[in-house]
Scaffold this active site. Sequence first.
Site, PDB file in Angstrom:
ATOM      1  N   ASP A   5      36.571  47.475  45.895  1.00 15.80           N
ATOM      2  CA  ASP A   5      37.556  48.812  46.229  1.00 15.80           C
ATOM      3  C   ASP A   5      36.982  49.848  46.983  1.00 15.80           C
ATOM      4  OD1 ASP A   5      38.863  47.210  44.508  1.00 15.80           O
ATOM      5  OD2 ASP A   5      39.316  48.882  43.023  1.00 15.80           O
TER       6      ASP A   5
ATOM      7  N   HIS B 205      43.817  57.017  47.685  1.00 15.91           N
ATOM      8  CA  HIS B 205      43.201  56.897  45.983  1.00 15.91           C
ATOM      9  C   HIS B 205      43.580  58.121  45.014  1.00 15.91           C
ATOM     10  CE1 HIS B 205      40.017  56.047  43.185  1.00 15.91           C
ATOM     11  NE2 HIS B 205      39.724  54.969  43.593  1.00 15.91           N
TER      12      HIS B 205
ATOM     13  N   HIS C 221      32.489  47.632  44.116  1.00 15.48           N
ATOM     14  CA  HIS C 221      32.984  48.727  45.145  1.00 15.48           C
ATOM     15  C   HIS C 221      32.238  48.820  46.468  1.00 15.48           C
ATOM     16  CE1 HIS C 221      34.774  50.429  41.507  1.00 15.48           C
ATOM     17  NE2 HIS C 221      35.504  51.168  42.312  1.00 15.48           N
TER      18      HIS C 221
ATOM     19  N   HIS D 146      45.338  49.616  48.397  1.00 17.78           N
ATOM     20  CA  HIS D 146      44.622  50.311  47.429  1.00 17.78           C
ATOM     21  C   HIS D 146      45.164  51.652  47.381  1.00 17.78           C
ATOM     22  CE1 HIS D 146      42.104  50.967  44.056  1.00 17.78           C
ATOM     23  NE2 HIS D 146      40.962  51.521  44.635  1.00 17.78           N
TER      24      HIS D 146
END
Length: 195
Positions: free
Chosen positions: A14, A69, A161, A65
């Site tokens: 991510d 964020h 990540h 995504h």
Amino acid sequence: MSRTGNLTVALTFDDGPQPTWTPKVLDQLKAAGIKATFCLIGRQVKANAALVRRMVAEGHTLCNHSWSHDLRLGHRTDVQIKADIARTDAAIHAVVPGVPIRYFRQPGGEWTAGEVKLLKEMGKVPLGWGVDPWDWKSPGVAQIVSRVVGHTSPGSIVLMHDGGGDRSQTNSALHQILPALKAKFVLQALPPGTA
């Protein structure tokens, strides 16, 4: 979706693409012969277009995504949620036209029922996870390795990540995680679906 639905294990990364850490993750995956799924932040795609093209060229699956964020995205209006997802898809498609973006991962996993319903109407698969080493908090390489290797089982979706901060611990942990998981499981990118 928090499991692969079969015996394969899916590694997901991510908060990229990011110019320092994403290439290091890609290098390790390539060396190990492993395909993964990358959950991309829309506003970072254009500046890191070469990395997105590399992901696709090397057989990885892409996931939306969100644009920036936004942890509260699921609490926005339907129009705002759709616009955010569409903007991110458009940024990705500007770099890699026609590539399927089947999955959406809500930042922080802060899902709402309305958002999940909307995603399904949009033809997106809400992507969760089953294994979270909290690598974004930099708990130490040993902790990251222990949490991933110790909690992964057939069908796991593993969250890590490649962006969002200093990912040196994640990068170091992957040197142990990738061979350990590869020795026990079939590791595959999530199926990309159709464009």
